[in-house]
Design an enzyme around this catalytic site. Structure first.
Site, PDB file in Angstrom:
ATOM      1  N   ASP A  12       0.904  -1.187   0.128  1.00  0.00           N
ATOM      2  CA  ASP A  12      -0.082  -0.003  -0.035  1.00  0.00           C
ATOM      3  C   ASP A  12       0.820   1.322  -0.015  1.00  0.00           C
ATOM      4  OD1 ASP A  12      -2.260   1.712   0.711  1.00  0.00           O
ATOM      5  OD2 ASP A  12      -1.485   1.678   2.669  1.00  0.00           O
ATOM      6  N   LEU A  13       0.191   2.532  -0.266  1.00  0.00           N
ATOM      7  CA  LEU A  13       1.106   3.612  -0.240  1.00  0.00           C
ATOM      8  C   LEU A  13       1.002   4.351   1.140  1.00  0.00           C
ATOM      9  CD1 LEU A  13       1.056   5.356  -3.826  1.00  0.00           C
ATOM     10  CD2 LEU A  13       2.794   4.277  -2.432  1.00  0.00           C
ATOM     11  N   GLY A  47      -5.333   3.202  -2.597  1.00  0.00           N
ATOM     12  CA  GLY A  47      -6.637   3.702  -2.902  1.00  0.00           C
ATOM     13  C   GLY A  47      -6.730   5.216  -3.888  1.00  0.00           C
ATOM     14  N   LYS A 194      -8.573  -4.252  -4.057  1.00  0.00           N
ATOM     15  CA  LYS A 194      -7.310  -4.601  -4.207  1.00  0.00           C
ATOM     16  C   LYS A 194      -6.882  -6.105  -4.626  1.00  0.00           C
ATOM     17  CE  LYS A 194      -5.477  -0.551  -1.594  1.00  0.00           C
ATOM     18  NZ  LYS A 194      -4.337  -0.326  -0.539  1.00  0.00           N
TER      19      LYS A 194
END
Length: 270
Positions: A12-13, A47, A194
């Site tokens: 994830d970021l 997201g 995801k």
């Protein structure tokens, strides 16, 4: 040995690869370059919208598959769009026609802009360099409301819980949803997640989830973390997520380079 079965690294970021300033540290860049040099497949799943995420991911300076908008878009390492899925205009219109608290900021993720009912300074902080521009609109005046996803934010999590329940009560089986952060509620088409997008990439590259190591801090990471050969929860993740995923290991926080330090120690043996 972990390095013998893992061939794919997924991250994830926000709250995971990015620190609290929404940046990737130099140490993390170095570790990811070594991952690439050792032929690991790298997938970033966020997201964020792709126009927002692409310049951030470019800072890693390695080829990556990019999953954005919680799985509604996939871009190849060459930045080619290889999968996309939108919410139908009528479905979005039905959600926005509900009696939504005017204090809640509503955002439609469109292809080239994000449209919102109000200016929100906190949202702007997520983009140190603005590549995906906001547009202030009155949703009632828009004919086409098709969107990549619908995003709601408010300082009180309880307000978003109420809104989530209201939307689900009126739209059974239409949407998937997730809290990317406790103050960020997101709705997508029911087929979008995801983990679904990542599975498409793994199939393309002839890998399976059991060969993947994944990192995340939000409820939109839950299926991805559970599906992976090893899922790691960030130390800064909400306690409610840590409790729900108590079978998974918790690592250092995003501000302590948790992802990079885990990879260096457990995968690269640095």
């Amino acid at each position: 040995m972990l390095q013998e079965k893992i061939k794919v690294v997924i991250s994830d970021l926000d709250g995971t690869l990015l620190n609290s300033d929404h940046k990737i540290s130099q140490y993390t860049k170095t570790v990811f370059q070594e991952l690439h040099n050792q032929n690991y497949l790298i997938i970033i799943a966020t997201g964020r919208h792709h126009l927002d995420a692409m310049p951030i991911v470019a800072g890693l300076d390695v080829p990556v598959y990019l999953v954005t908008s919680n799985g509604a878009r996939i871009h190849s390492p060459e930045k080619e769009l290889i999968f996309s899925y939108n919410m139908e205009s009528e479905a979005v219109k039905s959600v926005l026609s509900l009696d939504i608290d005017p204090e809640i900021t509503t955002v439609l993720f469109r292809e080239n802009v994000w449209q919102t009912n109000k200016h929100n300074e906190k949202l702007n902080e997520f983009q140190p360099e603005v590549n995906y521009h906001p547009e202030l609109v009155d949703f009632e005046n828009l004919e086409d409301l098709s969107a990549i996803k619908v995003f709601f934010t408010h300082d009180r999590h309880s307000k978003l819980i109420e809104l989530r329940d209201q939307i689900l009560e009126n739209h059974t089986g239409l949407f998937s949803h997730a809290f990317s952060l406790p103050l960020c509620l997101e709705f997508m088409d029911k087929s979008v997640d995801k983990s679904v997008a990542i599975a498409k990439i793994l199939e393309l590259e002839n890998f399976v989830f059991q060969q993947a190591l994944s990192f995340g801090d939000g409820y939109n990471d839950e299926k991805m973390l559970n599906s992976s050969g090893k899922g790691l929860v960030m130390g800064n993740a909400p306690d409610s997520l840590k409790n729900k995923l108590s079978h998974l290991e918790v690592i250092l926080t995003n501000d302590n380079d948790g992802v990079a330090k885990y990879i260096a120690q457990e995968l690269l043996n640095n």
